[in-house]
Design a protein around this motif. Structure first.
Motif, mmCIF file in Angstrom:
data_model
loop_
_atom_site.group_PDB
_atom_site.id
_atom_site.type_symbol
_atom_site.label_atom_id
_atom_site.label_comp_id
_atom_site.label_asym_id
_atom_site.label_seq_id
_atom_site.Cartn_x
_atom_site.Cartn_y
_atom_site.Cartn_z
ATOM 1 N N ASP A 143 0.824 -1.214 0.000
ATOM 2 C CA ASP A 143 0.000 0.000 0.000
ATOM 3 C C ASP A 143 0.857 1.264 0.000
ATOM 4 O OD1 ASP A 143 -2.319 -1.471 -0.013
ATOM 5 O OD2 ASP A 143 -2.573 -1.453 2.164
ATOM 6 N N LEU A 144 2.001 1.217 0.695
ATOM 7 C CA LEU A 144 2.895 2.382 0.742
ATOM 8 C C LEU A 144 3.413 2.711 -0.653
ATOM 9 C CD1 LEU A 144 4.577 4.498 2.222
ATOM 10 C CD2 LEU A 144 6.289 2.716 2.663
ATOM 11 N N PHE A 145 3.867 1.691 -1.392
ATOM 12 C CA PHE A 145 4.382 1.877 -2.746
ATOM 13 C C PHE A 145 3.293 2.477 -3.633
ATOM 14 C CE2 PHE A 145 7.902 0.255 -5.507
ATOM 15 C CZ PHE A 145 7.422 0.723 -6.715
ATOM 16 N N CYS A 146 2.085 1.904 -3.569
ATOM 17 C CA CYS A 146 0.984 2.388 -4.405
ATOM 18 C C CYS A 146 0.591 3.821 -4.049
ATOM 19 C CB CYS A 146 -0.223 1.463 -4.257
ATOM 20 S SG CYS A 146 0.054 -0.226 -4.837
ATOM 21 N N VAL A 149 3.201 6.288 -5.458
ATOM 22 C CA VAL A 149 3.055 6.431 -6.913
ATOM 23 C C VAL A 149 1.824 7.274 -7.236
ATOM 24 C CG1 VAL A 149 2.544 5.185 -9.049
ATOM 25 C CG2 VAL A 149 4.305 4.326 -7.509
ATOM 26 N N ASP A 150 0.730 7.023 -6.516
ATOM 27 C CA ASP A 150 -0.496 7.788 -6.732
ATOM 28 C C ASP A 150 -0.259 9.268 -6.428
ATOM 29 O OD1 ASP A 150 -3.381 7.946 -7.262
ATOM 30 O OD2 ASP A 150 -3.541 8.423 -5.144
ATOM 31 N N ALA A 151 0.484 9.545 -5.344
ATOM 32 C CA ALA A 151 0.801 10.938 -4.996
ATOM 33 C C ALA A 151 1.638 11.589 -6.090
ATOM 34 C CB ALA A 151 1.546 10.982 -3.663
ATOM 35 N N GLY A 152 2.572 10.841 -6.664
ATOM 36 C CA GLY A 152 3.400 11.364 -7.750
ATOM 37 C C GLY A 152 2.589 11.669 -8.991
ATOM 38 N N GLU A 153 1.638 10.800 -9.314
ATOM 39 C CA GLU A 153 0.800 11.025 -10.489
ATOM 40 C C GLU A 153 -0.132 12.216 -10.275
ATOM 41 O OE1 GLU A 153 0.137 6.939 -12.881
ATOM 42 O OE2 GLU A 153 -0.667 6.877 -10.845
ATOM 43 N N MET A 161 8.970 11.243 -7.790
ATOM 44 C CA MET A 161 8.469 10.294 -6.789
ATOM 45 C C MET A 161 9.050 8.906 -7.011
ATOM 46 S SD MET A 161 6.797 10.059 -4.115
ATOM 47 C CE MET A 161 6.089 11.697 -4.174
ATOM 48 N N LEU A 162 9.188 8.494 -8.270
ATOM 49 C CA LEU A 162 9.789 7.193 -8.549
ATOM 50 C C LEU A 162 11.234 7.144 -8.070
ATOM 51 C CD1 LEU A 162 8.366 6.424 -12.113
ATOM 52 C CD2 LEU A 162 7.953 5.090 -10.044
ATOM 53 N N THR A 293 10.382 9.513 3.532
ATOM 54 C CA THR A 293 9.921 9.318 2.154
ATOM 55 C C THR A 293 8.473 9.732 1.984
ATOM 56 O OG1 THR A 293 11.456 7.451 1.906
ATOM 57 C CG2 THR A 293 9.695 7.635 0.283
ATOM 58 N N THR A 294 7.599 9.306 2.898
ATOM 59 C CA THR A 294 6.175 9.627 2.774
ATOM 60 C C THR A 294 5.906 11.112 3.009
ATOM 61 O OG1 THR A 294 5.910 8.903 5.080
ATOM 62 C CG2 THR A 294 5.325 7.330 3.366
ATOM 63 N N PHE A 295 6.583 11.689 4.000
ATOM 64 C CA PHE A 295 6.346 13.099 4.325
ATOM 65 C C PHE A 295 6.848 14.003 3.202
ATOM 66 C CE2 PHE A 295 7.229 17.089 6.703
ATOM 67 C CZ PHE A 295 5.940 17.316 7.170
ATOM 68 N N SER A 296 8.000 13.665 2.629
ATOM 69 C CA SER A 296 8.535 14.475 1.527
ATOM 70 C C SER A 296 7.681 14.345 0.268
ATOM 71 C CB SER A 296 9.978 14.062 1.216
ATOM 72 O OG SER A 296 10.036 12.738 0.751
ATOM 73 N N ALA A 297 6.901 13.265 0.194
ATOM 74 C CA ALA A 297 6.013 13.074 -0.960
ATOM 75 C C ALA A 297 4.740 13.895 -0.844
ATOM 76 C CB ALA A 297 5.660 11.597 -1.096
ATOM 77 N N GLY A 298 4.586 14.604 0.270
ATOM 78 C CA GLY A 298 3.403 15.438 0.436
ATOM 79 C C GLY A 298 2.276 14.759 1.180
ATOM 80 N N VAL A 299 2.540 13.547 1.703
ATOM 81 C CA VAL A 299 1.517 12.845 2.479
ATOM 82 C C VAL A 299 1.423 13.514 3.849
ATOM 83 C CG1 VAL A 299 0.818 10.628 3.467
ATOM 84 C CG2 VAL A 299 2.038 10.696 1.280
ATOM 85 N N PRO A 300 0.217 13.859 4.318
ATOM 86 C CA PRO A 300 0.078 14.467 5.645
ATOM 87 C C PRO A 300 0.687 13.578 6.722
ATOM 88 C CG PRO A 300 -1.978 14.633 4.419
ATOM 89 C CD PRO A 300 -1.070 13.763 3.614
#
Length: 417
Positions: A143-146, A149-153, A161-162, A293-300
């Motif tokens: 789920d983390l990987f998906c 990727v969804d956040a990057g798209e 993101m990749l 990784t998750t926080f830098s991707a913009g995930v709250p």
């Protein structure tokens, strides 16, 4: 928490047909004869693909299996890490996504991994998003990987993101390999020592016992003990072997089926000398790397901590992260919540505090992850260096002791003569 869409996707993943290699022959636009191989889910897809390429397919058939070919390899986490890096490199170089899949698939040696990449390519070609395509393979993409990727798209920065995902997967797998390295060496040596000892007790000691029976004198106590152990092994070896196999099987079954056993095991491992310290540092490294990784991707932050809890790999820290998440969601600072759990090291807490104050939390977490990954590396190397003389001493005591026990009566007989 999986959404309804993710659950449907996972259900579909179990029903999807496996891709097959087809051999084909036909003619191109100039009428020249051409032939080749294509991997697809059906013969109709092969014909449609060739038609798009301007090839008129005359013959299409399944490629017969090679009876002497090696069995297909499984797709390993390291395969996924390498795939992530290759795809990130292609995207950063400006290669279109579908073409990137084709290039990556052509360079793969593992047929199972190649098959997986082709399935994902077909989904993307059909108009699905990359996150949706990889979500149909939950065995390989969590789920983390998906989510990343969804956040990057969604943000339009898929190539960035990749790249982050590739770094995360590479670091995670490298950390796992270090932990395996710490355990494999001593276990392998101990198994070999056990086999050598069993051979000596079952085959060599009985030869000496027959020779000693002609001495007509009382044997040394140490020799008698070894002869008794040998006699017991000869009569009851199958019980010992059964107990070992049964113990290993029971342990694996308990690990696979009992959450209570897993939780108790996780707590016990952290208390082990030397090894416990390595597990502790590896867990902190995973926590920091995943959160960075998750926080830098913009995930709250609160949502990111959900993924982090599952990535820690230890019940003590999974519970601690869940507690931290609850406190952060109520407005408490991350560093204060971490300190309240009592399981995070002061250095990590201090770095998180600096990151929150400066607005560079992801950067500070990345530094924490790097520091503890290096600590694990050094600890594993130190453990290996320390274990080598200890293991050699153990082998010398066990095997040397058996040899001395067998020669003691001969030495005593020589002294009497």
């Amino acid at each position: 928490m999986a959404t309804a869409t993710q659950q449907k996707t996972k259900a579909k993943a179990k029903q999807e047909p496996a891709s097959t290699i087809f051999k084909w022959e036909g003619t191109d636009k100039k009428g020249n004869k051409v032939k080749g191989e294509t991997t697809a889910a059906s013969m109709a897809i092969v014909r449609a693909t060739l038609r798009k390429q301007g090839i008129n397919a005359k013959k299409v058939r399944k490629k017969p299996k090679d009876l002497f070919a090696a069995s297909a390899k499984k797709v390993t986490p390291m395969d996924i890490a390498i795939f992530s890096r290759q795809l990130a490199t292609m995207m950063k170089a400006g290669v279109p996504l579908v073409q990137s899949f084709e290039i990556v698939a052509d360079g793969l040696e593992n047929p199972s991994m190649r098959d997986l990449v082709i399935k994902i390519k077909q989904e993307v070609e059909a108009g699905n998003s990359l996150a949706s395509a990889i979500g149909k393979h939950p065995m390989y993409f969590d789920d983390l990987f998906c989510s990343l990727v969804d956040a990057g798209e969604q943000s339009g920065a898929l190539e960035t993101m990749l790249d982050r995902i590739a770094i995360y997967k590479e670091k995670s797998e490298a950390l796992k390999l270090k932990i395996k390295k710490a355990s494999k060496y001593p276990i392998t040596v101990l198994i070999i020592a056990s086999i050598v000892t069993a051979i000596l007790l079952l085959k060599v000691v009985p030869v000496f016992e027959d020779m000693f029976s002609s001495f007509g004198a009382e044997l040394p106590a140490f020799t008698q003990m070894v002869l008794g152990l040998s006699a017991w092994m000869q009569e009851w070896w199958y019980i010992l072997l059964g107990a070992i196999i049964g113990g290993v099987t029971a342990f694996k079954q308990a690990k696979a089926r009992s959450q209570t056993f897993n939780d108790a095991y996780d707590r016990a491992v952290l208390k082990l000398p030397i090894v416990g310290d390595i597990i502790f540092k590896a867990t902190i490294a995973r926590f920091a790397r995943t959160l960075a990784t998750t926080f830098s991707a913009g995930v709250p932050l609160v949502e990111a901590l959900i993924s982090v809890a599952g990535a820690t790999g230890n019940v003590v820290y999974r519970n601690a992260v869940n507690t931290v998440r609850e406190e952060v969601s109520s407005g408490t600072q991350l560093n204060i919540s971490m300190r309240a759990t009592g399981v995070f090291p002061p250095m990590a807490i201090q770095m998180v505090s600096i990151g929150e104050e400066s607005g560079a939390l992801d950067s500070m977490l990345d530094k924490v992850a790097t520091y503890y990954e290096d600590e694990v590396d050094n600890a594993v190397d130190g453990l290996t260096s320390m274990m080598e003389p200890l293991i050699m001493a153990f082998l010398g005591v066990v095997i040397g002791g058996l040899i001395i026990a067998m020669y003691l009566p001969i030495f005593q007989l020589g002294a009497v003569v």
